[in-house]
Every structure is written in structure tokens, then in C-alpha cells.
Design a protein around this motif. Structure first.
Motif, PDB file in Angstrom:
ATOM      1  N   PRO A 103       0.831  -1.216   0.000  1.00 55.82           N
ATOM      2  CA  PRO A 103       0.000   0.000   0.000  1.00 55.82           C
ATOM      3  C   PRO A 103       0.864   1.265   0.000  1.00 55.82           C
ATOM      4  CG  PRO A 103      -0.526  -1.422   1.878  1.00 55.82           C
ATOM      5  CD  PRO A 103       0.663  -2.018   1.206  1.00 55.82           C
ATOM      6  N   THR A 104       0.503   2.227  -0.820  1.00 56.65           N
ATOM      7  CA  THR A 104       1.263   3.472  -0.902  1.00 56.65           C
ATOM      8  C   THR A 104       0.307   4.662  -0.773  1.00 56.65           C
ATOM      9  OG1 THR A 104       1.076   3.815  -3.294  1.00 56.65           O
ATOM     10  CG2 THR A 104       2.839   2.335  -2.552  1.00 56.65           C
ATOM     11  N   ALA A 105       0.869   5.860  -0.831  1.00 57.99           N
ATOM     12  CA  ALA A 105       0.061   7.083  -0.766  1.00 57.99           C
ATOM     13  C   ALA A 105       0.822   8.180  -1.499  1.00 57.99           C
ATOM     14  CB  ALA A 105      -0.189   7.477   0.685  1.00 57.99           C
ATOM     15  N   THR A 106       0.146   9.302  -1.676  1.00 53.49           N
ATOM     16  CA  THR A 106       0.823  10.434  -2.288  1.00 53.49           C
ATOM     17  C   THR A 106       0.354  11.715  -1.613  1.00 53.49           C
ATOM     18  OG1 THR A 106       1.443  11.453  -4.399  1.00 53.49           O
ATOM     19  CG2 THR A 106      -0.873  10.815  -4.150  1.00 53.49           C
ATOM     20  N   LEU A 107       0.897  12.849  -2.005  1.00 49.08           N
ATOM     21  CA  LEU A 107       0.496  14.114  -1.393  1.00 49.08           C
ATOM     22  C   LEU A 107       0.675  15.278  -2.367  1.00 49.08           C
ATOM     23  CD1 LEU A 107       3.562  14.983  -1.028  1.00 49.08           C
ATOM     24  CD2 LEU A 107       3.335  14.300   1.328  1.00 49.08           C
ATOM     25  N   PHE A 108       0.091  16.390  -1.971  1.00 52.43           N
ATOM     26  CA  PHE A 108       0.120  17.636  -2.732  1.00 52.43           C
ATOM     27  C   PHE A 108      -0.082  18.732  -1.696  1.00 52.43           C
ATOM     28  CE2 PHE A 108      -1.401  20.957  -5.556  1.00 52.43           C
ATOM     29  CZ  PHE A 108      -0.771  20.687  -6.771  1.00 52.43           C
ATOM     30  N   PRO A 109       0.551  19.904  -1.843  1.00 53.07           N
ATOM     31  CA  PRO A 109       0.337  20.935  -0.824  1.00 53.07           C
ATOM     32  C   PRO A 109      -1.066  21.528  -0.909  1.00 53.07           C
ATOM     33  CG  PRO A 109       1.833  21.731  -2.539  1.00 53.07           C
ATOM     34  CD  PRO A 109       1.527  20.306  -2.858  1.00 53.07           C
ATOM     35  N   CYS A 127       4.730   3.428   1.819  1.00 56.40           N
ATOM     36  CA  CYS A 127       5.582   4.189   0.915  1.00 56.40           C
ATOM     37  C   CYS A 127       4.759   5.383   0.444  1.00 56.40           C
ATOM     38  CB  CYS A 127       5.964   3.291  -0.259  1.00 56.40           C
ATOM     39  SG  CYS A 127       7.087   4.036  -1.447  1.00 56.40           S
ATOM     40  N   VAL A 128       5.382   6.543   0.320  1.00 57.32           N
ATOM     41  CA  VAL A 128       4.681   7.744  -0.138  1.00 57.32           C
ATOM     42  C   VAL A 128       5.424   8.304  -1.344  1.00 57.32           C
ATOM     43  CG1 VAL A 128       3.987  10.102   0.458  1.00 57.32           C
ATOM     44  CG2 VAL A 128       3.847   8.294   2.184  1.00 57.32           C
ATOM     45  N   LYS A 129       4.666   8.588  -2.401  1.00 55.00           N
ATOM     46  CA  LYS A 129       5.293   9.149  -3.598  1.00 55.00           C
ATOM     47  C   LYS A 129       5.065  10.658  -3.656  1.00 55.00           C
ATOM     48  CE  LYS A 129       6.593   9.411  -8.049  1.00 55.00           C
ATOM     49  NZ  LYS A 129       7.938   9.122  -8.547  1.00 55.00           N
ATOM     50  N   GLY A 155       8.599   6.308   9.769  1.00 53.41           N
ATOM     51  CA  GLY A 155       9.692   5.521   9.191  1.00 53.41           C
ATOM     52  C   GLY A 155       9.335   4.941   7.834  1.00 53.41           C
ATOM     53  N   VAL A 156       8.364   5.589   7.181  1.00 56.40           N
ATOM     54  CA  VAL A 156       7.915   5.129   5.862  1.00 56.40           C
ATOM     55  C   VAL A 156       8.727   5.868   4.796  1.00 56.40           C
ATOM     56  CG1 VAL A 156       5.942   5.406   4.275  1.00 56.40           C
ATOM     57  CG2 VAL A 156       5.592   4.418   6.545  1.00 56.40           C
ATOM     58  N   PRO A 157       9.232   5.146   3.790  1.00 54.51           N
ATOM     59  CA  PRO A 157      10.030   5.836   2.774  1.00 54.51           C
ATOM     60  C   PRO A 157       9.183   6.730   1.862  1.00 54.51           C
ATOM     61  CG  PRO A 157       9.744   3.536   2.163  1.00 54.51           C
ATOM     62  CD  PRO A 157       9.151   3.692   3.545  1.00 54.51           C
ATOM     63  N   ALA A 158       9.700   7.913   1.566  1.00 52.52           N
ATOM     64  CA  ALA A 158       9.080   8.789   0.572  1.00 52.52           C
ATOM     65  C   ALA A 158       9.920   8.699  -0.703  1.00 52.52           C
ATOM     66  CB  ALA A 158       9.045  10.223   1.081  1.00 52.52           C
ATOM     67  N   VAL A 159       9.296   8.224  -1.792  1.00 53.91           N
ATOM     68  CA  VAL A 159       9.982   8.195  -3.082  1.00 53.91           C
ATOM     69  C   VAL A 159       9.723   9.543  -3.742  1.00 53.91           C
ATOM     70  CG1 VAL A 159      10.112   7.081  -5.345  1.00 53.91           C
ATOM     71  CG2 VAL A 159       9.719   5.691  -3.302  1.00 53.91           C
ATOM     72  N   VAL A 160      10.782  10.331  -3.862  1.00 55.07           N
ATOM     73  CA  VAL A 160      10.617  11.718  -4.262  1.00 55.07           C
ATOM     74  C   VAL A 160      11.272  11.969  -5.616  1.00 55.07           C
ATOM     75  CG1 VAL A 160      10.952  14.124  -3.568  1.00 55.07           C
ATOM     76  CG2 VAL A 160      10.709  12.358  -1.829  1.00 55.07           C
ATOM     77  N   HIS A 161      10.444  12.358  -6.585  1.00 52.85           N
ATOM     78  CA  HIS A 161      11.002  12.761  -7.874  1.00 52.85           C
ATOM     79  C   HIS A 161      11.248  14.269  -7.784  1.00 52.85           C
ATOM     80  CE1 HIS A 161      10.977  12.466 -12.522  1.00 52.85           C
ATOM     81  NE2 HIS A 161      11.463  13.638 -12.171  1.00 52.85           N
ATOM     82  N   CYS A 162      12.491  14.622  -7.465  1.00 52.36           N
ATOM     83  CA  CYS A 162      12.797  16.041  -7.275  1.00 52.36           C
ATOM     84  C   CYS A 162      13.945  16.509  -8.156  1.00 52.36           C
ATOM     85  CB  CYS A 162      13.090  16.321  -5.804  1.00 52.36           C
ATOM     86  SG  CYS A 162      14.412  15.298  -5.140  1.00 52.36           S
ATOM     87  N   GLY A 163      14.430  15.639  -9.048  1.00 54.62           N
ATOM     88  CA  GLY A 163      15.531  16.014  -9.926  1.00 54.62           C
ATOM     89  C   GLY A 163      15.047  16.781 -11.145  1.00 54.62           C
ATOM     90  N   HIS A 164      15.985  17.305 -11.899  1.00 53.13           N
ATOM     91  CA  HIS A 164      15.648  18.078 -13.105  1.00 53.13           C
ATOM     92  C   HIS A 164      15.314  17.191 -14.306  1.00 53.13           C
ATOM     93  CE1 HIS A 164      16.634  21.850 -11.269  1.00 53.13           C
ATOM     94  NE2 HIS A 164      17.912  21.597 -11.157  1.00 53.13           N
ATOM     95  N   GLY A 165      15.567  15.872 -14.197  1.00 51.32           N
ATOM     96  CA  GLY A 165      15.353  15.012 -15.347  1.00 51.32           C
ATOM     97  C   GLY A 165      14.042  14.254 -15.260  1.00 51.32           C
TER      98      GLY A 165
END
Ligand SMILES: [Zn+2]
Length: 296
Positions: A103-109, A127-129, A155-165
């Protein structure tokens, strides 16, 4: 290596299976829009991006399993406000009917962020994307601050797409996300695509924060613009790299990413222990399934 050979390769390595922390399953309507975006990739990315696994959900699941993927994190992400909570509900149902999906989740401000992230974590999200480029938001936004805190505490990992590519966004760049880590130094963050193309900056964060990892998604693949060399930095942090692939939205076979990782392992500083860690042990540990992944 071909897709049809992946499973026996995995077995030959003595692995109980692959654990992939970066795949995408989404509501049909959202997936159609994502695929339409890739269909216009020449305009959007400057390169054609033929999706290799454009199949219905059952077939996509069958394929993943045929590769020997025993557990995976299906990631969803919103591109506008008012969408994340609905995606979180969808993914909870998806994981409930798909035993190998974590099970995962996501967020937005937005004003509700803290409450729906708390709800998702309570409901068992592992896991949170966060997609900073597609979302077009500032990861330092005040509405996200408490949510990052909750994720760090869990302690849940956040997979963060924060790069320029492959594309810059208004708030992409590892220097921006570094400020989130400064505020939340215990956050378990997985830098998607290893922060592509800023591999050096990604490994600077890995070296500074014990809970920062990188995923392999599209790193080193034979597609798009040439990438900086990943190996020289990575060899110093072999236990901080986790398998990610972006299945099904990739323009090449799943096997290709594994081939790239296998090639890294040929370096004498890495070897079979590295393969086991990247393909199974480290992602299983991050997703909190290290004990149960072998039972399947
Ligand atoms: Zn992705």
C-alpha cells in the motif's frame, strides 16, 4: 537479457524475488492521460517515448509476476489540488485486491494534506510518492511540513522525484529538496531516478543523511540523452541503492534496467552481494516487508 530470461536469472542469483520500489499503477482515467502525454513525448520531452507495456491492468500484473517481482510499490501522484486523497483511496483498494502490491500514498500541498497523509499512514501505507516536477509544487511548502514530519516519524520511505530530469519543474533540483531534509533529517527519502541528472548532488545527500537512498529508475539505460557516470559515486554506497523501474511506462524492456544493474555489479567493489541488496534486501527492508517477502 530479454524479459523472458529475467525470471531464471533472478532464480540463478539465489534471490527469492525482485522487490521493485518504483512502478506505476493508477486509475484507468489517469493512466490514459499519462500515456497520452508520452504519446506527445516528442513535444513534451524532445524524444519519442513508446510505452512498452501498454496493456490492461491484469496483463501488466501478470507480466511483473512473470519477471519474478514478488513485491512492488505501486506509485500514484497528483498534478493538481484535490486529487491526492482520491488517489490514495484508489491505491488502497488496489493494494487490498493485489497481494503483492505494497500500500502506498501520495500528497500535494493543500489544506487537507496533513489529515489525509495521517489517514493513509494509519491505514497501512508503507511508501509515499511525491512528484515535484509533475505536481509543479514547492516541496518546502508549509502545507507539506507536518506531512513530512508524520512520514519521517512513521519511518515510511518517501519516493521523491525532485531532480531536473527528464524535465525541469518550477521547484525541481536537489538543492530545493535538500532544504526539506534539513528540516526533517530523519525522513527516509528515496531519490527517484537517483536525482537524475544530479547524481553527485544525490550522493552528497546520501552521505549526509543516513536515511537517504536512491532508486535505479532509468539510471544508466540506453535511452534519451547520455547520463553522467553513476558508478564512481555509487560504489561508495552500495547499500543505499534500491531497484526502481517505472514499469509500465518505459520505452524498453524491463530486462534492460536489470541488465544495467548487473553490469554495475561486475565492478570488483560490488559483486553478488550488491545485486542481492539492490534487487531485494534493501527495498524489502525499506518497505517493511523484509520478513514476509520470502513467504510468497
Ligand atoms: Zn515514475
Amino acid at each position: 537479457m530479454k524479459d523472458s530470461e529475467v525470471r531464471s536469472w533472478v532464480t540463478g542469483l539465489g534471490l527469492p524475488g525482485l522487490v521493485d520500489i518504483h512502478v506505476h499503477f493508477m486509475p484507468e482515467s489517469v493512466l490514459r492521460k499519462v500515456w497520452a502525454y508520452f504519446d506527445n513525448a516528442r513535444d513534451n520531452y524532445g524524444v519519442d517515448w513508446p510505452i512498452h507495456y501498454r496493456f490492461d491492468e491484469d496483463e501488466r500484473l501478470r507480466l511483473l509476476r512473470s519477471f519474478g517481482v514478488t513485491r512492488f510499490a505501486p506509485l500514484v501522484y497528483p498534478h493538481k489540488p484535490g486529487m491526492a486523497e482520491w488517489l490514495n483511496e484508489w491505491i488502497r483498494d488496489f493494494a487490498a485486491r493485489t497481494p503483492d502490491a505494497v500500500p502506498t500514498a501520495t500528497l500535494f500541498p493543500e489544506p487537507e494534506t496533513e489529515s489525509y497523509v495521517a489517514k493513509a499512514l494509519d491505514a497501512g501505507a508503507r511508501c509515499v510518492k511525491a512528484h515535484v516536477q509533475i505536481g509543479g509544487y514547492d516541496p518546502r511548502a508549509s502545507e507539506l511540513d507536518n506531512a513530512w514530519g508524520l512520514i519521517a516519524e512513521a519511518g515510511v520511505p518517501a519516493v521523491v522525484h525532485c531532480g531536473h530530469g527528464p524535465l525541469r519543474g518550477a521547484f525541481t533540483g536537489l538543492d530545493v529538496f535538500a532544504e526539506v531534509l534539513r528540516r526533517h533529517p530523519t525522513l527516509t527519502a528515496v531519490l527517484a531516478h537517483a536525482g537524475m541528472p544530479e547524481f553527485d548532488a544525490a550522493f552528497d545527500l546520501v552521505s549526509r543523511y543516513p536515511n537517504v537512498y536512491v532508486d535505479t529508475t532509468m539510471v544508466g539505460v540506453d535511452f534519451g540523452t547520455p547520463q553522467p557516470d553513476f558508478l564512481p559515486r555509487m560504489v561508495h554506497f552500495p547499500d543505499r541503492v534500491v531497484l526502481g523501474t517505472d514499469f509500465p511506462n518505459i520505452p524498453y524492456e524491463y530486462a534492460h534496467q536489470l541488465e544495467v544493474i548487473a553490469k554495475w555489479a561486475e565492478d570488483e567493489r560490488l559483486g553478488p552481494d550488491f545485486l542481492r541488496a539492490v534487487l531485494h534486501d534493501t527495498p524489502a527492508q525499506l518497505l517493511g516487508i523484509a520478513d514476509d517477502t520470502d513467504r510468497r
